[in-house]
Write a protein that holds these residues in place. Structure first.
Motif, PDB file in Angstrom:
ATOM      1  N   CYS A  40     -14.411  -7.092 -38.907  1.00  0.00           N
ATOM      2  CA  CYS A  40     -15.876  -7.005 -38.907  1.00  0.00           C
ATOM      3  C   CYS A  40     -16.385  -5.772 -39.649  1.00  0.00           C
ATOM      4  CB  CYS A  40     -16.429  -7.044 -37.487  1.00  0.00           C
ATOM      5  SG  CYS A  40     -16.207  -5.509 -36.555  1.00  0.00           S
ATOM      6  N   GLY A  41     -15.488  -4.951 -40.155  1.00  0.00           N
ATOM      7  CA  GLY A  41     -15.890  -3.781 -40.917  1.00  0.00           C
ATOM      8  C   GLY A  41     -16.435  -2.641 -40.092  1.00  0.00           C
ATOM      9  N   GLY A  42     -16.240  -2.679 -38.801  1.00  0.00           N
ATOM     10  CA  GLY A  42     -16.673  -1.576 -37.949  1.00  0.00           C
ATOM     11  C   GLY A  42     -17.955  -1.828 -37.194  1.00  0.00           C
ATOM     12  N   ALA A  43     -18.349  -3.085 -37.094  1.00  0.00           N
ATOM     13  CA  ALA A  43     -19.608  -3.433 -36.423  1.00  0.00           C
ATOM     14  C   ALA A  43     -19.443  -3.691 -34.931  1.00  0.00           C
ATOM     15  CB  ALA A  43     -20.219  -4.659 -37.087  1.00  0.00           C
ATOM     16  N   CYS A  44     -18.262  -3.473 -34.395  1.00  0.00           N
ATOM     17  CA  CYS A  44     -17.967  -3.745 -32.983  1.00  0.00           C
ATOM     18  C   CYS A  44     -18.241  -5.212 -32.659  1.00  0.00           C
ATOM     19  CB  CYS A  44     -18.758  -2.812 -32.061  1.00  0.00           C
ATOM     20  SG  CYS A  44     -18.103  -2.756 -30.370  1.00  0.00           S
ATOM     21  N   ALA A  45     -17.808  -6.075 -33.583  1.00  0.00           N
ATOM     22  CA  ALA A  45     -18.032  -7.508 -33.422  1.00  0.00           C
ATOM     23  C   ALA A  45     -16.723  -8.297 -33.410  1.00  0.00           C
ATOM     24  CB  ALA A  45     -18.945  -8.023 -34.535  1.00  0.00           C
ATOM     25  N   CYS A  46     -15.614  -7.602 -33.293  1.00  0.00           N
ATOM     26  CA  CYS A  46     -14.309  -8.253 -33.169  1.00  0.00           C
ATOM     27  C   CYS A  46     -13.403  -7.280 -32.410  1.00  0.00           C
ATOM     28  CB  CYS A  46     -13.727  -8.623 -34.546  1.00  0.00           C
ATOM     29  SG  CYS A  46     -13.139  -7.236 -35.543  1.00  0.00           S
ATOM     30  N   ALA A  47     -12.159  -7.596 -32.297  1.00  0.00           N
ATOM     31  CA  ALA A  47     -11.239  -6.689 -31.609  1.00  0.00           C
ATOM     32  C   ALA A  47      -9.998  -6.442 -32.461  1.00  0.00           C
ATOM     33  CB  ALA A  47     -10.848  -7.268 -30.256  1.00  0.00           C
ATOM     34  N   THR A  48     -10.170  -6.483 -33.801  1.00  0.00           N
ATOM     35  CA  THR A  48      -9.017  -6.362 -34.689  1.00  0.00           C
ATOM     36  C   THR A  48      -8.738  -4.933 -35.144  1.00  0.00           C
ATOM     37  OG1 THR A  48     -10.340  -6.887 -36.647  1.00  0.00           O
ATOM     38  CG2 THR A  48      -9.288  -8.741 -35.494  1.00  0.00           C
ATOM     39  N   CYS A  49      -9.359  -3.968 -34.478  1.00  0.00           N
ATOM     40  CA  CYS A  49      -9.047  -2.555 -34.739  1.00  0.00           C
ATOM     41  C   CYS A  49      -8.645  -1.866 -33.433  1.00  0.00           C
ATOM     42  CB  CYS A  49     -10.216  -1.843 -35.411  1.00  0.00           C
ATOM     43  SG  CYS A  49     -11.666  -1.615 -34.353  1.00  0.00           S
ATOM     44  N   HIS A  50      -8.174  -2.665 -32.497  1.00  0.00           N
ATOM     45  CA  HIS A  50      -7.754  -2.201 -31.174  1.00  0.00           C
ATOM     46  C   HIS A  50      -6.642  -1.157 -31.309  1.00  0.00           C
ATOM     47  CE1 HIS A  50      -5.297  -3.442 -27.374  1.00  0.00           C
ATOM     48  NE2 HIS A  50      -6.111  -2.448 -27.075  1.00  0.00           N
ATOM     49  N   VAL A  51      -6.778  -0.067 -30.566  1.00  0.00           N
ATOM     50  CA  VAL A  51      -5.739   0.962 -30.506  1.00  0.00           C
ATOM     51  C   VAL A  51      -5.592   1.431 -29.061  1.00  0.00           C
ATOM     52  CG1 VAL A  51      -6.053   1.824 -32.864  1.00  0.00           C
ATOM     53  CG2 VAL A  51      -7.356   2.868 -30.995  1.00  0.00           C
ATOM     54  N   TYR A  52      -4.493   2.123 -28.817  1.00  0.00           N
ATOM     55  CA  TYR A  52      -4.282   2.801 -27.542  1.00  0.00           C
ATOM     56  C   TYR A  52      -4.428   4.301 -27.806  1.00  0.00           C
ATOM     57  CZ  TYR A  52      -1.953  -1.638 -26.484  1.00  0.00           C
ATOM     58  OH  TYR A  52      -1.660  -2.966 -26.323  1.00  0.00           O
ATOM     59  N   VAL A  53      -5.338   4.935 -27.104  1.00  0.00           N
ATOM     60  CA  VAL A  53      -5.503   6.380 -27.212  1.00  0.00           C
ATOM     61  C   VAL A  53      -4.374   7.023 -26.421  1.00  0.00           C
ATOM     62  CG1 VAL A  53      -7.021   8.325 -26.662  1.00  0.00           C
ATOM     63  CG2 VAL A  53      -8.011   6.162 -27.475  1.00  0.00           C
ATOM     64  N   THR A  81      -5.938   2.643 -21.629  1.00  0.00           N
ATOM     65  CA  THR A  81      -6.222   3.556 -22.745  1.00  0.00           C
ATOM     66  C   THR A  81      -6.724   2.827 -23.990  1.00  0.00           C
ATOM     67  OG1 THR A  81      -3.929   3.467 -23.497  1.00  0.00           O
ATOM     68  CG2 THR A  81      -4.509   5.232 -21.941  1.00  0.00           C
ATOM     69  N   SER A  82      -7.003   1.536 -23.879  1.00  0.00           N
ATOM     70  CA  SER A  82      -7.461   0.750 -25.029  1.00  0.00           C
ATOM     71  C   SER A  82      -8.859   1.147 -25.473  1.00  0.00           C
ATOM     72  CB  SER A  82      -7.473  -0.746 -24.688  1.00  0.00           C
ATOM     73  OG  SER A  82      -6.168  -1.256 -24.597  1.00  0.00           O
ATOM     74  N   ARG A  83      -9.023   1.219 -26.786  1.00  0.00           N
ATOM     75  CA  ARG A  83     -10.334   1.441 -27.401  1.00  0.00           C
ATOM     76  C   ARG A  83     -10.357   0.669 -28.714  1.00  0.00           C
ATOM     77  NH1 ARG A  83     -13.614   5.926 -26.373  1.00  0.00           N
ATOM     78  NH2 ARG A  83     -15.002   4.668 -27.672  1.00  0.00           N
ATOM     79  N   LEU A  84     -11.547   0.426 -29.222  1.00  0.00           N
ATOM     80  CA  LEU A  84     -11.697  -0.104 -30.573  1.00  0.00           C
ATOM     81  C   LEU A  84     -11.840   1.108 -31.487  1.00  0.00           C
ATOM     82  CD1 LEU A  84     -14.100  -3.123 -30.030  1.00  0.00           C
ATOM     83  CD2 LEU A  84     -11.598  -3.100 -30.124  1.00  0.00           C
ATOM     84  N   SER A  85     -10.987   1.177 -32.494  1.00  0.00           N
ATOM     85  CA  SER A  85     -10.974   2.373 -33.341  1.00  0.00           C
ATOM     86  C   SER A  85     -12.264   2.548 -34.133  1.00  0.00           C
ATOM     87  CB  SER A  85      -9.757   2.367 -34.262  1.00  0.00           C
ATOM     88  OG  SER A  85      -9.758   1.254 -35.129  1.00  0.00           O
ATOM     89  N   CYS A  86     -13.031   1.479 -34.303  1.00  0.00           N
ATOM     90  CA  CYS A  86     -14.321   1.597 -35.004  1.00  0.00           C
ATOM     91  C   CYS A  86     -15.351   2.339 -34.164  1.00  0.00           C
ATOM     92  CB  CYS A  86     -14.850   0.227 -35.411  1.00  0.00           C
ATOM     93  SG  CYS A  86     -15.366  -0.839 -34.031  1.00  0.00           S
ATOM     94  N   GLN A  87     -15.091   2.494 -32.888  1.00  0.00           N
ATOM     95  CA  GLN A  87     -16.046   3.139 -31.985  1.00  0.00           C
ATOM     96  C   GLN A  87     -15.663   4.575 -31.641  1.00  0.00           C
ATOM     97  OE1 GLN A  87     -19.045   1.457 -31.123  1.00  0.00           O
ATOM     98  NE2 GLN A  87     -18.136   0.390 -32.876  1.00  0.00           N
ATOM     99  N   ILE A  88     -14.573   5.059 -32.216  1.00  0.00           N
ATOM    100  CA  ILE A  88     -14.159   6.442 -31.967  1.00  0.00           C
ATOM    101  C   ILE A  88     -14.533   7.269 -33.194  1.00  0.00           C
ATOM    102  CG2 ILE A  88     -12.265   8.010 -31.427  1.00  0.00           C
ATOM    103  CD1 ILE A  88     -10.730   5.565 -30.332  1.00  0.00           C
ATOM    104  N   LYS A  89     -15.597   8.049 -33.066  1.00  0.00           N
ATOM    105  CA  LYS A  89     -16.053   8.912 -34.162  1.00  0.00           C
ATOM    106  C   LYS A  89     -15.315  10.242 -34.103  1.00  0.00           C
ATOM    107  CE  LYS A  89     -20.569   7.230 -35.342  1.00  0.00           C
ATOM    108  NZ  LYS A  89     -20.586   6.930 -36.730  1.00  0.00           N
ATOM    109  N   ILE A  90     -14.803  10.645 -35.236  1.00  0.00           N
ATOM    110  CA  ILE A  90     -14.065  11.899 -35.345  1.00  0.00           C
ATOM    111  C   ILE A  90     -15.038  13.074 -35.239  1.00  0.00           C
ATOM    112  CG2 ILE A  90     -12.645  13.313 -36.888  1.00  0.00           C
ATOM    113  CD1 ILE A  90     -11.194  10.829 -35.837  1.00  0.00           C
TER     114      ILE A  90
END
Length: 106
Positions: A40-53, A81-90
């Motif tokens: 989805c390019g970072g729109a928080c509209a899918c779960a294909t950038c799932h990561v474990y923090v 510890t799951s998060r969507l990496s598109c929602q974690i701002k550095i």
């Protein structure tokens, strides 16, 4: 620049100098990290950038917002510890952040 480490499922480490204000997902895509599809390019509209923090960072990174929690319902093998990496701002105080890519995405 903030140091970010993304560990691919096969154990390959990607040590990245990330710009503050960018997302973990943007840095993963820019550095061709396998397993981060980001359909989805970072729109928080899918779960294909799932990561474990990494557990040492979960409190500092914080929990997912309600919309992100809803999208995590579509992720595979969700953990506390799951998060969507598109929602974690550095940001500067994330220097040294480590996230792990799951075996597969939704």
């Amino acid at each position: 620049m903030t140091k970010l480490t993304i560990v691919a499922f096969d154990g390959t480490r990607f040590d990245i100098d990330a710009d503050n204000g960018s997302t973990v997902m943007e840095n993963a895509v820019r550095n061709s990290v396998p397993g981060i599809e980001a359909e989805c390019g970072g729109a928080c509209a899918c779960a294909t950038c799932h990561v474990y923090v990494d557990e040492a960072w979960t409190e500092k990174v914080g929990p997912p917002a309600a919309m992100e929690e809803d999208m995590l319902d579509f992720a595979i093998d969700v953990k506390p510890t799951s998060r969507l990496s598109c929602q974690i701002k550095i940001k500067a105080d994330f220097d040294g952040l480590v996230v792990n890519v799951p075996e597969r995405q939704a």
